[in-house]
Design a protein around this motif. Structure first.
Motif, PDB file in Angstrom:
ATOM      1  N   SER A   1      18.836  66.468  25.681  1.00 25.60           N
ATOM      2  CA  SER A   1      19.133  65.095  26.101  1.00 25.60           C
ATOM      3  C   SER A   1      19.952  64.368  25.051  1.00 25.60           C
ATOM      4  O   SER A   1      19.729  64.501  23.855  1.00 25.60           O
ATOM      5  N   ASP A   2      20.885  63.605  25.544  1.00 25.85           N
ATOM      6  CA  ASP A   2      21.813  62.877  24.697  1.00 25.85           C
ATOM      7  C   ASP A   2      21.315  61.442  24.580  1.00 25.85           C
ATOM      8  O   ASP A   2      21.184  60.745  25.571  1.00 25.85           O
ATOM      9  N   HIS A   3      21.071  60.972  23.333  1.00 33.87           N
ATOM     10  CA  HIS A   3      20.464  59.645  23.184  1.00 33.87           C
ATOM     11  C   HIS A   3      21.339  58.522  23.694  1.00 33.87           C
ATOM     12  O   HIS A   3      20.855  57.509  24.166  1.00 33.87           O
ATOM     13  N   THR A   4      22.682  58.686  23.597  1.00 32.46           N
ATOM     14  CA  THR A   4      23.541  57.585  24.034  1.00 32.46           C
ATOM     15  C   THR A   4      23.421  57.347  25.533  1.00 32.46           C
ATOM     16  O   THR A   4      23.733  56.272  26.022  1.00 32.46           O
ATOM     17  N   LEU A   5      22.953  58.384  26.254  1.00 35.40           N
ATOM     18  CA  LEU A   5      22.831  58.221  27.702  1.00 35.40           C
ATOM     19  C   LEU A   5      21.600  57.397  28.071  1.00 35.40           C
ATOM     20  O   LEU A   5      21.503  56.890  29.171  1.00 35.40           O
ATOM     21  N   ASP A   6      20.647  57.279  27.109  1.00 32.74           N
ATOM     22  CA  ASP A   6      19.412  56.567  27.450  1.00 32.74           C
ATOM     23  C   ASP A   6      19.676  55.097  27.709  1.00 32.74           C
ATOM     24  O   ASP A   6      18.880  54.430  28.354  1.00 32.74           O
ATOM     25  N   LYS A   7      20.827  54.579  27.201  1.00 33.74           N
ATOM     26  CA  LYS A   7      21.099  53.154  27.415  1.00 33.74           C
ATOM     27  C   LYS A   7      21.554  52.876  28.837  1.00 33.74           C
ATOM     28  O   LYS A   7      21.535  51.748  29.299  1.00 33.74           O
ATOM     29  N   LEU A   8      21.995  53.911  29.553  1.00 35.60           N
ATOM     30  CA  LEU A   8      22.495  53.691  30.907  1.00 35.60           C
ATOM     31  C   LEU A   8      21.338  53.638  31.889  1.00 35.60           C
ATOM     32  O   LEU A   8      20.323  54.291  31.683  1.00 35.60           O
ATOM     33  N   PRO A   9      21.499  52.846  32.962  1.00 36.13           N
ATOM     34  CA  PRO A   9      20.414  52.798  33.962  1.00 36.13           C
ATOM     35  C   PRO A   9      20.239  54.159  34.629  1.00 36.13           C
ATOM     36  O   PRO A   9      21.170  54.930  34.755  1.00 36.13           O
ATOM     37  N   GLY A  10      19.021  54.427  35.069  1.00 31.80           N
ATOM     38  CA  GLY A  10      18.737  55.724  35.682  1.00 31.80           C
ATOM     39  C   GLY A  10      18.582  55.610  37.177  1.00 31.80           C
ATOM     40  O   GLY A  10      18.839  54.565  37.759  1.00 31.80           O
ATOM     41  N   GLY A  11      18.177  56.692  37.800  1.00 32.20           N
ATOM     42  CA  GLY A  11      17.871  56.696  39.227  1.00 32.20           C
ATOM     43  C   GLY A  11      19.079  56.421  40.090  1.00 32.20           C
ATOM     44  O   GLY A  11      20.223  56.666  39.694  1.00 32.20           O
ATOM     45  N   PHE A  12      18.814  55.876  41.273  1.00 28.38           N
ATOM     46  CA  PHE A  12      19.868  55.600  42.236  1.00 28.38           C
ATOM     47  C   PHE A  12      20.880  54.595  41.696  1.00 28.38           C
ATOM     48  O   PHE A  12      22.088  54.735  41.868  1.00 28.38           O
ATOM     49  N   LYS A  13      20.339  53.550  41.062  1.00 27.70           N
ATOM     50  CA  LYS A  13      21.222  52.523  40.514  1.00 27.70           C
ATOM     51  C   LYS A  13      22.130  53.156  39.469  1.00 27.70           C
ATOM     52  O   LYS A  13      23.326  52.868  39.401  1.00 27.70           O
ATOM     53  N   GLY A  14      21.561  54.054  38.673  1.00 25.75           N
ATOM     54  CA  GLY A  14      22.368  54.755  37.685  1.00 25.75           C
ATOM     55  C   GLY A  14      23.455  55.587  38.328  1.00 25.75           C
ATOM     56  O   GLY A  14      24.583  55.644  37.842  1.00 25.75           O
ATOM     57  N   MET A  15      23.119  56.227  39.450  1.00 29.92           N
ATOM     58  CA  MET A  15      24.129  57.030  40.129  1.00 29.92           C
ATOM     59  C   MET A  15      25.266  56.146  40.620  1.00 29.92           C
ATOM     60  O   MET A  15      26.444  56.481  40.478  1.00 29.92           O
ATOM     61  N   ALA A  16      24.920  54.990  41.194  1.00 36.38           N
ATOM     62  CA  ALA A  16      25.955  54.078  41.680  1.00 36.38           C
ATOM     63  C   ALA A  16      26.823  53.590  40.520  1.00 36.38           C
ATOM     64  O   ALA A  16      28.049  53.519  40.621  1.00 36.38           O
ATOM     65  N   THR A  17      26.155  53.266  39.400  1.00 35.97           N
ATOM     66  CA  THR A  17      26.905  52.802  38.232  1.00 35.97           C
ATOM     67  C   THR A  17      27.847  53.892  37.727  1.00 35.97           C
ATOM     68  O   THR A  17      29.015  53.636  37.440  1.00 35.97           O
TER      69      THR A  17
END
Lengths: 234, 612, 110
Positions: free
Chosen positions: A2-18
């Motif tokens: 896992s890449d720590h910089t990715l943890d700041k991005l929203p997850g789940g469906f909303k993350g997919m849309a983003t």
């Protein structure tokens, strides 16, 4: 990994849309080669699915009797025919090799060259064992009169699909074994640490290549899970 | 447009170029674009003649290689069509064409045109050249594999052409290669011909998988800063969706090719039922011919969308640029392309209504086929609405776009006829079907190809094609193609069957003899008039008007390169940054009638752009 | 190929891989038992497919790392399977139809 910089991005469906609405990349933090391998595996999944669907359709359509796989593939152990024994061992070997591959990827990212290299070799040997057992099974069946065009047990399509599907799968495993040996050598030589340029592609080597190889190897294992269920067990 | 629009009183304000996921403040910085997520691409530079022009890894060179090979193959397909038309219209003139030859021509013409010409040209030719340029990348993500993909295609073409020279000649089973006939003696080319065809297709699939992976991942993962998916030109969307379809549909073709090869070479019975050949019972038995049809059309239907979707995308951009107007309903155009792509996997058996498959399937597939007509029609309305009240420039490009719309609507409507099971039953395997697919897959995409070449020739060569010659080319091609295929619908209605070597003596077919003759004459004229186009290209390469940079005043990135034609690496030292979509034409308040994608908001503060 | 920035990647502990390997072994053993105990009909079919999907899911989620990947990648990979599912359903029906026509015409006549 896992890449720590990715943890700041929203997850789940909303993350997919983003992710899909953002610029530059859709798969955040995913190396180009890894993305290519995933899409290639998707395409290869369609190939094996089409093979298995054809097998299902033809098997459903034949009026001749379809042989019992547990009898055809039984192995004689001390005089007792054990159904599917060889297949069970092959499954065990392939799943174990999948496990060693996953560990190899882990140690690769931790830049532990020795552990990584040995685990890649273990995976390669597992694959080689699998192919060897598959070749043994082929020769045993051929000896018993099974051919692509006919067999003594029932519908001729049994042999056709058996050789074709296991042949394609075995070819995929063999290609994987060759690449695994190449990668083991590269690991032990330190090519991934040094970013040495490839012989054909002239691109810089990186440990992500081992993860990409791992995806291919797990795919090969995945296909075996399906072949085992649909061809040998059903 | 409302009165307010003309008086510049709309409430749309200039929007800051923030991407959705940006969380940092700075309201005053309207030119902000997210920093680069990956480091600049480490490109391979060829130094010898071989690595710069033969085994070149630059997508632009590969694109031209694909184009030249595809066009060469297409010309062979064109010549085959002349031979077929001569046999149908004036059989006395061509006594050397036997029935076997005719079926071989039919088969090779179909396979060449659909797969080796159209697919290769749209995906390999236009895709390779335009994708990196339009997305702001320096090259494809894996140039080495891209290079190998072209040479696989080249070998596939060689193998296909080799089938002309083997004993028995090429296969004459129809481009659909249906078993059991394709591998039995009654069909021409059932010896080496069919085997070479199958090998060629397998090689093609492998090559196009390699290429397709490049196109898809470049678009998904290698766009430049500011380039969101919804700021990509529709050309890229069309080629992208078509490539996804290719990656998922070619496996079915590959599987069917493998199984048919095994049936032919090893005597397996995947597709072969118990069967007699010239009175003799063969060793086959138990196989299922309809399975081949399902597998083939599971590939075959997405294949026709692989040909159509890039054409849809490209024509949207051509119409937009040459009418100085944003494409109407860009977002819905994108969704329509994606929806058509997704639905195309669920309609395949509308090619099989009369095959003897499970009769209940007709209900399912007719329904899905009519559903897929909806997003397709939506696109047609949007093209027309883009033209409506636009500042239309009647360039050759625009003429070809209009030709596309007319022929595509024609072909699309006849598709609705054929999509309904009951109506399809009398029309199946008649010239109505031939007219339908030539209109919608032959003429319409070909109009787009011509338009695209006239449009992008200045970028690739730095010179413009001659407009007068272009107009002659257009009118001959468009009117000629209509004279060929419009009457053909009537032939189909009266029941003239397709794939027949001769027009026999029955009363209803005798009445069609005159029509067949006129169609043949039209076909030959249209075929010959393509030399105007070839002459135009050769002449303009040497003596064409220098185009300079961005002669059409387009917005998309491919016109913003520092060099024309673009050099290796495309962008020089600095990658472009994108601030808007490519359709900012005639924006109220802007100084010029176009705003390139690389223009930051601070340079066009008075322009009332949409938020994209 | 190495176009991502040098990110700080953390790896997982060995334990998780051993656990999944163990689970896969157990599921394979269960699949084998389906044949050993000679289940038939719907029970056999359901058990085979269930164990198969569980094994496939574990391999994809943990060995191929999809459990930790972003949702976009997972969706892009899984939605095309609906086309395969449609193909499977229809070909199953077609197989039944073919054998029906064969039995009808071979034995009842036509």
């Amino acid at each position: 990994m896992s890449d720590h910089t990715l943890d700041k991005l929203p997850g789940g469906f909303k993350g997919m849309a983003t992710d899909m609405g953002s610029d530059q990349t859709v798969f955040k933090g995913v190396n180009w080669g890894k993305a290519m391998m995933w899409i290639f595996l998707l395409s290869d999944t369609f190939i094996f699915s089409c093979f298995l669907i054809s097998y299902m359709k033809v098997r459903a359509s034949v009026v001749d009797e379809w042989p019992y796989p547990s009898e055809v593939f039984a192995l004689n152990f001390m005089g007792v025919p054990v159904p599917l024994l060889l297949i069970a061992i092959m499954t065990f070997v392939l799943i174990t090799s999948s496990g060693t591959m996953a560990l190899a990827v882990k140690y690769g990212y931790e830049r532990n060259r020795k552990m990584c290299g040995w685990l890649i070799l273990a995976t390669a040997l597992g694959g080689l064992t699998f192919v060897g057992m598959q070749a043994f099974e082929w020769s045993k069946l051929i000896h018993e009169g099974v051919r692509p065009w006919t067999n003594p047990f029932g519908a001729p399509q049994f042999g056709s699909f058996f050789f074709m599907i296991t042949g394609f799968h075995g070819t995929h495993v063999s290609i994987g074994v060759i690449f695994l040996f190449i990668f083991a050598r590269k690991t032990f030589r330190g090519d991934f640490d040094a970013g040495k340029r490839g012989f054909f592609t002239s691109m810089k080597s990186d440990y992500v290549a081992i993860e990409i190889m791992g995806l291919y190897w797990h795919f090969v294992d995945l296909v075996w899970v399906f072949i085992f269920a649909f061809f040998y067990l059903w | 447009m409302s009165d307010d629009f003309y008086k510049n009183k709309t409430s749309i304000e200039a929007q800051p170029s923030r991407t959705i996921s940006d969380s940092s403040g700075s309201v005053s910085d309207i030119d902000y674009v997210k920093p680069a997520e990956v480091s600049d691409q480490d490109l391979y530079h060829g130094h010898s003649f071989i690595t710069k022009w033969i085994f070149c890894q630059d997508a632009k060179v590969i694109g031209i290689q694909y184009t030249l090979t595809a066009v060469f193959t297409g010309i062979i397909g064109l010549i085959l069509s002349w031979l077929m038309r001569l046999q149908l219209g004036f059989p006395e003139l061509v006594p050397f064409i036997t029935a076997e030859h005719y079926y071989q021509f039919v088969t090779m013409h179909g396979m060449i045109m659909v797969v080796y010409f159209l697919t290769a040209l749209f995906l390999g030719g236009f895709g390779n050249y335009l994708i990196p340029l339009m997305t702001g990348a320096r090259d494809m993500v894996f140039p080495y594999v891209n290079m190998v993909s072209y040479w696989m295609f080249f070998v596939a073409v060689l193998v296909l052409m080799a089938s002309f020279f083997v004993p028995g000649g090429p296969t004459g089973s129809g481009w659909t290669l249906y078993p059991p006939q394709a591998i039995l003696e009654g069909t021409p080319g059932s010896g080496a011909g069919i085997i070479l065809m199958l090998v060629s297709l397998a090689l093609f699939v492998v090559g196009f998988t390699m290429g397709g992976l490049n196109y898809v991942i470049t678009i998904l993962q290698a766009r430049t800063r500011g380039m969101t998916l919804m700021r990509m030109p529709l050309t890229v969307w069309g080629i992208f969706t078509a490539t996804v379809l290719a990656l998922l549909a070619f496996p079915a073709l590959f599987v069917s090719v493998i199984m048919m090869s095994l049936d032919r070479i090893l005597g397996t019975s995947f597709f072969m039922p118990t069967i007699l050949q010239a009175g003799e019972i063969l060793e086959y038995g138990g196989g299922s011919p309809v399975l081949f049809q399902h597998l083939f059309w599971f590939f075959g239907h997405p294949e026709v969308y692989i040909v159509a979707l890039p054409a849809f995308g490209i024509v949207s951009d051509l119409i937009s640029v040459h009418s100085r107007k944003n494409i109407f309903g860009y977002r819905m155009m994108v969704w329509a392309i994606v929806a058509i792509g997704a639905l195309s996997f669920f309609v395949w058996a509308h090619h099989m209504y009369v095959s003897g498959m499970n009769p209940w399937f007709g209900f399912f597939f007719a329904t899905t086929t009519l559903i897929i007509a909806v997003p397709t029609a939506l696109k047609v309305y949007n093209w027309v609405l883009t033209l409506w009240r636009g500042n239309i420039r009647m360039t050759t490009v625009m003429l070809f776009c209009l030709g596309f719309i007319v022929t595509f609507v024609n072909g699309g409507i006849t598709g609705i006829f054929l999509g309904n099971v009951i109506v399809d039953i009398p029309l199946s395997d008649t010239y109505f079907v031939v007219a339908h697919f030539h209109m919608v897959m032959g003429i319409a995409p070909l109009m787009v190809i011509f338009g695209a070449i006239y449009h992008w020739f200045p970028l690739v060569t730095g010179r413009l094609l001659d407009e007068k010659l272009g107009k002659w080319h257009f009118w001959f091609s468009f009117l000629g193609a209509y004279s060929i295929y419009f009457p053909m619908h009537y032939l189909g209605f009266i029941g003239v069957p397709r794939r027949y070597f001769e027009m026999y003596d029955s009363p209803y077919i005798t009445s069609a003899v005159g029509l067949n003759q006129s169609i043949t004459i039209a076909a030959l004229i249209v075929g010959l008039s393509q030399f105007i186009f070839i002459f135009n290209i050769v002449k303009s390469l040497r003596m064409g008007k220098p185009a300079g940079k961005n002669p059409w005043k387009a917005n998309s990135l491919e016109w913003q390169t520092p060099n024309v034609p673009p050099a290796h690496g495309n962008w020089g030292d600095k990658l472009p940054v994108v601030y808007r979509w490519p359709y900012d034409f005639n924006v109220p308040g802007a100084k010029e009638d176009y705003i390139p994608q690389t223009t930051p908001p601070s340079e066009v503060l008075e322009a009332k752009v949409e938020k994209t | 190929m190495s176009e991502t920035q040098k990110a700080q990647t953390t790896t997982h502990k060995i334990g998780i891989y051993l656990w999944i390997w163990g689970l896969l072994f157990v599921l394979s053993f269960c699949s084998y038992m389906v044949d050993w105990f000679q289940f038939q009909g719907l029970v056999r079919w359901t058990l085979i497919v269930t164990f198969m999907l569980l094994k496939a899911g574990l391999i994809m989620a943990f060995f191929m790392h999809l459990f930790w990947e972003r949702y976009a990648l997972v969706n892009v990979l899984l939605w095309p399977m609906t086309a395969i599912a449609c193909f499977i359903t229809l070909m199953a029906a077609e197989g039944k139809y073919t054998v029906f026509t064969r039995l009808f015409y071979f034995f009842v006549g036509g």
